[in-house]
Design a protein around this motif. Structure first.
Motif, PDB file in Angstrom:
ATOM      1  N   GLY A 104       0.783  -1.231   0.000  1.00 25.84           N
ATOM      2  CA  GLY A 104       0.000   0.000   0.000  1.00 25.84           C
ATOM      3  C   GLY A 104       0.815   1.281   0.000  1.00 25.84           C
ATOM      4  O   GLY A 104       0.244   2.372   0.101  1.00 25.84           O
ATOM      5  N   ARG A 106       2.724   2.345  -2.519  1.00 23.93           N
ATOM      6  CA  ARG A 106       3.037   2.836  -3.864  1.00 23.93           C
ATOM      7  C   ARG A 106       2.612   4.284  -4.067  1.00 23.93           C
ATOM      8  O   ARG A 106       3.352   5.089  -4.639  1.00 23.93           O
ATOM      9  CB  ARG A 106       2.416   1.941  -4.935  1.00 23.93           C
ATOM     10  CG  ARG A 106       3.036   0.565  -5.052  1.00 23.93           C
ATOM     11  CD  ARG A 106       2.554  -0.145  -6.312  1.00 23.93           C
ATOM     12  NE  ARG A 106       3.117   0.460  -7.518  1.00 23.93           N
ATOM     13  CZ  ARG A 106       4.202   0.010  -8.135  1.00 23.93           C
ATOM     14  NH1 ARG A 106       4.865  -1.035  -7.661  1.00 23.93           N
ATOM     15  NH2 ARG A 106       4.632   0.602  -9.235  1.00 23.93           N
ATOM     16  N   ASP A 107       1.422   4.637  -3.609  1.00 25.31           N
ATOM     17  CA  ASP A 107       0.954   6.014  -3.798  1.00 25.31           C
ATOM     18  C   ASP A 107       1.885   6.997  -3.080  1.00 25.31           C
ATOM     19  O   ASP A 107       2.204   8.067  -3.619  1.00 25.31           O
ATOM     20  CB  ASP A 107      -0.473   6.169  -3.268  1.00 25.31           C
ATOM     21  CG  ASP A 107      -1.503   5.498  -4.164  1.00 25.31           C
ATOM     22  OD1 ASP A 107      -1.145   5.129  -5.297  1.00 25.31           O
ATOM     23  OD2 ASP A 107      -2.657   5.327  -3.721  1.00 25.31           O
ATOM     24  N   HIS A 108       2.307   6.634  -1.894  1.00 29.58           N
ATOM     25  CA  HIS A 108       3.207   7.522  -1.144  1.00 29.58           C
ATOM     26  C   HIS A 108       4.569   7.627  -1.832  1.00 29.58           C
ATOM     27  O   HIS A 108       5.151   8.721  -1.900  1.00 29.58           O
ATOM     28  CB  HIS A 108       3.372   7.003   0.280  1.00 29.58           C
ATOM     29  CG  HIS A 108       4.259   7.857   1.136  1.00 29.58           C
ATOM     30  ND1 HIS A 108       4.060   9.209   1.308  1.00 29.58           N
ATOM     31  CD2 HIS A 108       5.383   7.550   1.852  1.00 29.58           C
ATOM     32  CE1 HIS A 108       4.994   9.702   2.101  1.00 29.58           C
ATOM     33  NE2 HIS A 108       5.817   8.716   2.438  1.00 29.58           N
ATOM     34  N   GLU A 110       5.112   7.324  -5.012  1.00 34.62           N
ATOM     35  CA  GLU A 110       4.907   8.173  -6.187  1.00 34.62           C
ATOM     36  C   GLU A 110       4.938   9.651  -5.792  1.00 34.62           C
ATOM     37  O   GLU A 110       5.524  10.488  -6.504  1.00 34.62           O
ATOM     38  CB  GLU A 110       3.575   7.824  -6.845  1.00 34.62           C
ATOM     39  CG  GLU A 110       3.590   6.481  -7.578  1.00 34.62           C
ATOM     40  CD  GLU A 110       2.228   6.122  -8.136  1.00 34.62           C
ATOM     41  OE1 GLU A 110       1.259   6.884  -7.878  1.00 34.62           O
ATOM     42  OE2 GLU A 110       2.124   5.093  -8.825  1.00 34.62           O
ATOM     43  N   GLU A 111       4.330   9.986  -4.663  1.00 36.34           N
ATOM     44  CA  GLU A 111       4.348  11.369  -4.191  1.00 36.34           C
ATOM     45  C   GLU A 111       5.770  11.824  -3.880  1.00 36.34           C
ATOM     46  O   GLU A 111       6.162  12.950  -4.221  1.00 36.34           O
ATOM     47  CB  GLU A 111       3.476  11.497  -2.936  1.00 36.34           C
ATOM     48  CG  GLU A 111       1.981  11.317  -3.183  1.00 36.34           C
ATOM     49  CD  GLU A 111       1.186  11.329  -1.893  1.00 36.34           C
ATOM     50  OE1 GLU A 111       1.819  11.482  -0.816  1.00 36.34           O
ATOM     51  OE2 GLU A 111      -0.039  11.175  -1.951  1.00 36.34           O
ATOM     52  N   ASP A 114       7.681  12.431  -7.140  1.00 33.18           N
ATOM     53  CA  ASP A 114       7.255  13.670  -7.777  1.00 33.18           C
ATOM     54  C   ASP A 114       7.795  14.889  -7.025  1.00 33.18           C
ATOM     55  O   ASP A 114       8.203  15.885  -7.640  1.00 33.18           O
ATOM     56  CB  ASP A 114       5.724  13.730  -7.852  1.00 33.18           C
ATOM     57  CG  ASP A 114       5.173  12.875  -8.987  1.00 33.18           C
ATOM     58  OD1 ASP A 114       5.931  12.616  -9.944  1.00 33.18           O
ATOM     59  OD2 ASP A 114       4.007  12.450  -8.897  1.00 33.18           O
ATOM     60  N   GLU A 353      10.034   0.941  -5.607  1.00 32.59           N
ATOM     61  CA  GLU A 353      10.754   2.215  -5.700  1.00 32.59           C
ATOM     62  C   GLU A 353      11.386   2.395  -7.073  1.00 32.59           C
ATOM     63  O   GLU A 353      11.318   3.475  -7.669  1.00 32.59           O
ATOM     64  CB  GLU A 353      11.820   2.280  -4.606  1.00 32.59           C
ATOM     65  CG  GLU A 353      11.231   2.426  -3.214  1.00 32.59           C
ATOM     66  CD  GLU A 353      12.266   2.340  -2.107  1.00 32.59           C
ATOM     67  OE1 GLU A 353      12.065   2.976  -1.060  1.00 32.59           O
ATOM     68  OE2 GLU A 353      13.285   1.631  -2.287  1.00 32.59           O
ATOM     69  N   ILE A 356       8.631   2.891  -9.926  1.00 34.24           N
ATOM     70  CA  ILE A 356       8.023   4.214  -9.872  1.00 34.24           C
ATOM     71  C   ILE A 356       9.011   5.291 -10.309  1.00 34.24           C
ATOM     72  O   ILE A 356       8.682   6.196 -11.081  1.00 34.24           O
ATOM     73  CB  ILE A 356       7.489   4.487  -8.454  1.00 34.24           C
ATOM     74  CG1 ILE A 356       6.303   3.561  -8.167  1.00 34.24           C
ATOM     75  CG2 ILE A 356       7.086   5.952  -8.289  1.00 34.24           C
ATOM     76  CD1 ILE A 356       5.892   3.512  -6.703  1.00 34.24           C
TER      77      ILE A 356
END
Length: 403
Positions: A104, A106-108, A110-111, A114, A353, A356
């Motif tokens: 879970g 992955r979204d973090h 990605e942030e 970015d 990591e 992404i």
């Protein structure tokens, strides 16, 4: 084995780990594979064939602990250099606390990627150092968050990791000054970890460290300190190299870069090919608990063994056209994360990591190109990767801009 056989193996290994050959040790690995099991002059056995390495990784007569001169005098050892049953106990404790926290994320991640790239976003030509600006800070931040290291301590934690990784290389490749600096870094790490552990004893949280310290299966203080030190290095340094080596592969092949930009799903297979073609961990040490017959040769009981993982990953007996980077290579059972009992605990996190980060670089950088090829490499021979990776680009889109 005769002296004439021992000398070439010794010489090939010495050539492969020379700093001025760090950018491309693979020709020496290819020569090693001509004799996939060979004895060096100091009695260490080099194993460089894919099938031979894989056999030993799954052989219960091989040990990750015994006869390892770099860990022999340590009062407590990490699970990386322990055998069952203690290895299995420690690995279970780490896995049950580590894996649920990684799922879970992955979204973090990605942030975070970015945010790191946004610092360099511009509609004008620019430059960035992929190592310093992305590959290094990303895994440091992630592992520190997992362990519960305060944000303000990330720089200290990262510095210790870089200094300690040099100690993984063979002792005879390190200078006296490096050995002194390594000892000092170990002292500093112990002091830092003891302070962090004490803080968590009085103020437990939801982090990995707190999880390892509590419950019926809580780790003892020595095992806890050793495990945290391992996660610091393994959870950070290897991923730095994986991202940097993957970026090199992309920028050396514009067609592959264009494919990833058009199809982000390619990242899954592409990262596996980076792990095969240019793995961040080049070799691993073992010793034998019994005589082992391998490739027509008997490795005696009590022998040190060096598994040349990167050499096995380019073995034509296992991989077609092994020196070519094939981003969608099928049946890619590489040795990039080792194998057997000691298969990398953090493999899932490292994959995420790298996938992404490489996808973001392909999507957001326009006309990226290397400013140095080959780039300068770090001194480490085992954890091999660029010291810096300067890249020029025509434009770097902000995270909200899709193209």
């Amino acid at each position: 084995m005769t002296t004439s056989t021992s000398i070439p193996a010794t010489d090939l290994f010495a050539q492969a780990v020379r700093l001025d050959h760090r950018a491309d040790p693979y020709p020496y690995y290819a020569r090693m594979r001509q004799r996939p099991v060979a004895r060096m002059a100091d009695g260490t056995w080099l194993v460089s064939g894919y099938h031979e390495i894989r056999q030993l990784l799954h052989d219960p007569r091989i040990s990750a602990d015994r006869l390892n001169p770099q860990t022999a005098n340590q009062p407590v050892k990490t699970l990386l250099v322990q055998d069952p049953p203690n290895h299995d106990r420690l690995r279970h404790l780490v896995t049950q606390e580590f894996v649920p926290r990684v799922i879970g994320m992955r979204d973090h991640i990605e942030e975070l990627v970015d945010q790191l790239l946004d610092a360099h976003a511009t509609d004008r030509p620019g430059q960035l150092d992929v190592v310093a600006d992305l590959a290094y800070p990303l895994p440091v931040t992630v592992i520190c968050e997992l362990l519960g290291v305060p944000r303000q301590d990330e720089a200290v934690f990262g510095s210790l990791a870089r200094r300690l990784t040099r100690g993984l290389d063979p002792i005879d490749t390190q200078t006296e000054q490096e050995l002194l600096e390594l000892q000092q870094a170990r002292v500093e790490l112990v002091q830092y970890l003891e302070g962090l552990i004490q803080q968590r004893r009085t103020e437990p949280g939801a982090d990995l460290l707190s999880g390892l310290m509590t419950g019926d299966d809580a780790m003892g203080p020595l095992d806890l300190r050793a495990t945290l030190g391992l996660l610091l290095i393994a959870g950070h340094e290897t991923t730095v190299n994986l991202i940097a080596n993957g970026t090199l592969a992309l920028l050396r092949d514009p067609d592959v870069l264009a494919r990833l930009r058009a199809d982000p799903d390619l990242a899954t297979q592409l990262v596996e090919e980076v792990l095969r073609h240019d793995p961040p961990v080049q070799m691993s040490g073992r010793s034998t608990l019994a005589d082992i017959d391998l490739a027509g040769t008997t490795i005696p009981k009590g022998s040190r063994v060096r598994l040349m993982l990167a050499a096995g990953n380019r073995d034509a007996a296992r991989f077609a056209d092994p020196d070519r980077f094939v981003p969608d290579r099928a049946d890619n059972a590489h040795l990039g994360f080792g194998g057997g009992l000691h298969y990398c605990v953090g493999a899932t996190l490292a994959r995420a990591e790298a996938q992404i980060a490489l996808t973001a670089l392909a999507r957001r950088l326009h006309a990226p190109r290397l400013l140095a090829d080959p780039p300068p490499y770090r001194a480490n021979a085992i954890l091999r990767g660029p010291e810096a990776l300067p890249v020029a680009f025509d434009r770097l889109d902000r995270a909200a801009v899709m193209s």
